[in-house]
Every structure is written in C-alpha cells, then in structure tokens.
Write an enzyme that holds these catalytic residues in place. Structure first.
Site, PDB file in Angstrom:
ATOM      1  N   GLY A   9       0.846  -1.204   0.000  1.00 19.26           N
ATOM      2  CA  GLY A   9       0.000   0.000   0.000  1.00 19.26           C
ATOM      3  C   GLY A   9       0.870   1.238   0.000  1.00 19.26           C
ATOM      4  N   ILE A  43      -1.671  -7.781  -3.417  1.00 20.80           N
ATOM      5  CA  ILE A  43      -1.207  -8.638  -2.308  1.00 20.80           C
ATOM      6  C   ILE A  43      -1.931  -9.989  -2.309  1.00 20.80           C
ATOM      7  CG2 ILE A  43      -0.389  -6.820  -0.753  1.00 20.80           C
ATOM      8  CD1 ILE A  43      -3.115  -6.986   0.682  1.00 20.80           C
ATOM      9  N   GLY A  58      -0.237   4.815  -0.875  1.00 20.44           N
ATOM     10  CA  GLY A  58      -1.281   5.467  -0.073  1.00 20.44           C
ATOM     11  C   GLY A  58      -0.696   6.581   0.775  1.00 20.44           C
ATOM     12  N   TYR A  88     -14.683  -3.187   7.572  1.00 19.41           N
ATOM     13  CA  TYR A  88     -13.287  -2.785   7.765  1.00 19.41           C
ATOM     14  C   TYR A  88     -12.872  -2.972   9.234  1.00 19.41           C
ATOM     15  CZ  TYR A  88      -9.481   0.709   8.200  1.00 19.41           C
ATOM     16  OH  TYR A  88      -8.317   1.370   8.473  1.00 19.41           O
ATOM     17  N   LYS A 118      -9.989  -5.434  10.643  1.00 16.30           N
ATOM     18  CA  LYS A 118      -8.822  -4.966  11.413  1.00 16.30           C
ATOM     19  C   LYS A 118      -8.728  -5.708  12.743  1.00 16.30           C
ATOM     20  CE  LYS A 118      -6.842  -1.795   8.812  1.00 16.30           C
ATOM     21  NZ  LYS A 118      -5.490  -2.006   8.295  1.00 16.30           N
TER      22      LYS A 118
HETATM   23  N1  SER Z   1      -9.513   6.478   8.681  1.00 16.41           N
HETATM   24  C1  SER Z   1     -10.082   5.179   8.573  1.00 16.41           C
HETATM   25  C2  SER Z   1     -11.379   5.199   7.901  1.00 16.41           C
HETATM   26  O1  SER Z   1     -12.043   6.209   7.998  1.00 16.41           O
HETATM   27  C3  SER Z   1     -10.251   4.573   9.925  1.00 16.41           C
HETATM   28  O2  SER Z   1      -9.096   3.911  10.240  1.00 16.41           O
HETATM   29  O3  SER Z   1     -11.775   4.226   7.330  1.00 16.41           O
END
Ligand code: SER
Length: 342
Positions: A10, A55, A13, A154, A158
C-alpha cells in the site's frame, strides 16, 4: 545473494508516502514498495523496486522473495471503512486474506534468514463499536480491550487481523511436534483519523476532516457528511509515521501487548471547520450529514486511552491540535497548493 529490504505494501497510499519520505531522510533502509497503482514518480528513486501488483497474487509474492530478503514489513494496504461497506466480500479478501498472505510471507522469510521479521500493522479506531452516541459521550477514553464490537466490515477485518498477528507471534502451529516460533514479530497501532497536508485519504469515514481542509485550500466548496458535534480522535500524519517507526524500533521485551492505541487530539467536525476558517476565511464549508456514514462515526470512540503505548515504547505526539494546524497543516497545505498551481 538476495538484497535485504523493508517491504511496504500500500506504498502509494497516504501513510506509504509519509513512511517512504521518512526512510528517504534516514537513508537507513532499502525499500521495496508494492501497490496496486504505480508509485508516485517522486518517491521511486528512494526504493530498490516499486512493484505494481496485488497482495492477493501469490505468484507475485513468490517472485518478490526470489529477489529480495525481507526483514521488516509495513503492511499498509487495505480497503478503508466506507469503501469496504460497498464491497464487503472484496474488503474481506484484501484486508484479511491479504494480511494472511503477508504474515505467511513474513514467516517464510524468517525461516530463510533466521531472524525475526518485524510486521508493522496499522489497525484503527474502527476496531471499536460503541452502541450509540449517548454511550460514546460517557465512555471516556476507551482502552484497547473495551468496546471491541465493530459495526463495519473494515473494523471487523482490522480486529481479526490484530488477532491473527498475535496468533502468528505467540501461538503459531502450537500443536506441531516440531513446534518453532513463527519468527513473525507482529506489532499494531490502532490509529485515529489521520490528516496529511499533502495527500488525501480515499474511501475512509474519518475523511471529512482532511477533505474539509483540502477543499478550503483549493477554494472549493465542501459539504461535510457528519454533524458538527461529531467527535473523533485525529492525528497529524508526521505523528502517525513517527509512531510506526517508534513501535518498530521498540525492544521486544518491553512490549506487554501486540496492539496499541495512540492519541494526539480529539476534535469535533465543527471545531475542524472553525480552524480551517481561521486560515481560509472565505472557505465555503457547510454541513450536510449523511445518516449512515454519521452513524459509523458515532460508533468510534471520541477519545482513546494510550497509556500502554506511552509506558511500553515512549509514545508521545509532537503535534497537539494547535501545533498540528498552525505549524504543520496550514503552512504546508498552503505551500503545497501554491506549488501545484505554479
Ligand atoms: N480512517 C479510517 C477510515 O475512515 C479509519 O481507520 O476508514
């Protein structure tokens, strides 16, 4: 002989930019950058290789290790929280299977060169899920072990990857007769929302703060998608990079946990607007909350407790909210867009 390197996934980014800049100044590491998109041309001279790839592509990862000996991995590639909600299955593949691929690669590399591979992983305040805004208001500074009930794909990804990393480091193949440590030294930080003066995040839910600032600096109108009262912890990008480096450098014996909160400042969307207006008085910033995205922000803590990071590896932010805006964000962003225009 293969070249010993640090692998950054990444890399193109926001955080990858900051990290490569940091290593460029230190001249201490040989870097291999991996990203779905070509690495910015300005950063390419600082990397041994800038590979365009996925990846999830096992062949690509195998080719990578035929050429390089990997000693440290900054695994930054991920689909952020808003984008992940649109394509949860793909988010799971990238965020979880991608991380598993990299953990396996770290293990394999450690077997080859006989030393632990440090694996730095940016987790997130999205790993938390507080039931509602009323509870959030009284939850105070949330500790790592509290409110681990994420409501986003997400956040779930995580939280699970934190556990995967801990498993690789502490319990890998625990039933094998020839059990050996995996050689993966996993270290994660639950980052707050990040604000950079030179890059924009893509697909996140805390993006309203950087978006407000960048829109104002470019004289574009901006309608904020959360309420003025929405509060989150935020951090200036240089502090985020500093934290990753500091955690990577910490002595393993000092680490009492594998996942750490870090704090810099907490701020409401209304306060961000005020600060932006002080620098750009003509900025056209309005509030037009999007209920589903606001609801996600409402589940994330307003503040986190970072005393384990302070105690174990000396975490301390350089940028309070005043310094972040007055000494980093506003001067840098103004100069950045002036240069872009000229
Ligand atoms: N900044 C991220 C998001 O908004 C949170 O880790 O998805």
């Amino acid at each position: 002989m293969r070249t010993p390197v640090v692998l950054i996934t990444g890399a193109n980014g926001e955080m990858g930019h900051g990290l490569i800049e940091h290593f460029r100044r230190q001249r201490s590491h040989r870097l291999v950058a991996l990203d779905l998109k070509p690495l910015d041309a300005a950063l390419q001279p600082y990397c041994e290789a800038a590979i365009v790839g996925d990846i999830l592509d096992q062949d690509l990862l195998q080719r990578l290790i035929s050429e390089f000996e990997i000693h440290e991995i900054y695994h930054l590639a991920a689909l952020l929280s808003t984008r992940a909600e649109y394509t949860p299955a793909i988010a799971h593949r990238v965020n979880v299977e991608g991380t598993l691929n990299l953990l396996n690669l770290a293990h394999e590399q450690s077997r080859w060169h006989g030393r632990p591979v440090k694996f730095l992983f940016p987790s997130s305040i999205a790993a938390y899920g507080i039931t509602n805004v009323e509870t959030k208001a009284v939850a105070g500074r949330v500790r790592e072990s509290e409110w681990n009930f994420p409501t986003t794909m997400y956040g779930c990804n995580k939280l699970y990857c934190e556990q995967l990393g801990r498993y690789f480091t502490l319990h890998y193949r625990q039933l094998a007769a020839d059990r050996h440590p995996s050689g993966v030294d996993f270290r994660a930080i639950r980052f707050p929302g990040l604000i950079s003066a030179v890059t924009m995040p893509t697909g996140g839910t805390s993006d309203y703060a950087p978006e407000m600032l960048h829109a104002a600096a470019q004289n574009r109108p901006y309608a904020c998608f959360v309420e003025e009262s929405a509060q989150l912890p935020f951090m200036a990008m240089p502090d985020a990079v500093k934290a990753l480096i500091k955690l990577a450098e910490a002595q393993a014996e000092r680490l009492t946990q594998r996942v750490y909160n870090i704090n810099a400042f907490s701020v409401t969307a209304g306060e961000v607007r005020e600060r932006v207006l002080r620098a750009f008085p003509d900025a056209r910033i309005t509030f037009d909350p999007d209920p589903p995205r606001s609801a996600i922000v409402a589940t994330w803590p307003g503040e986190v407790d970072d005393h384990p990071a302070r105690r174990d590896w000396g975490w301390e932010p350089d940028y309070t909210i005043d310094r972040a805006f007055d000494e980093y964000l506003l001067p840098t962003i103004t100069k950045y867009y002036e240069t872009q225009r000229s």
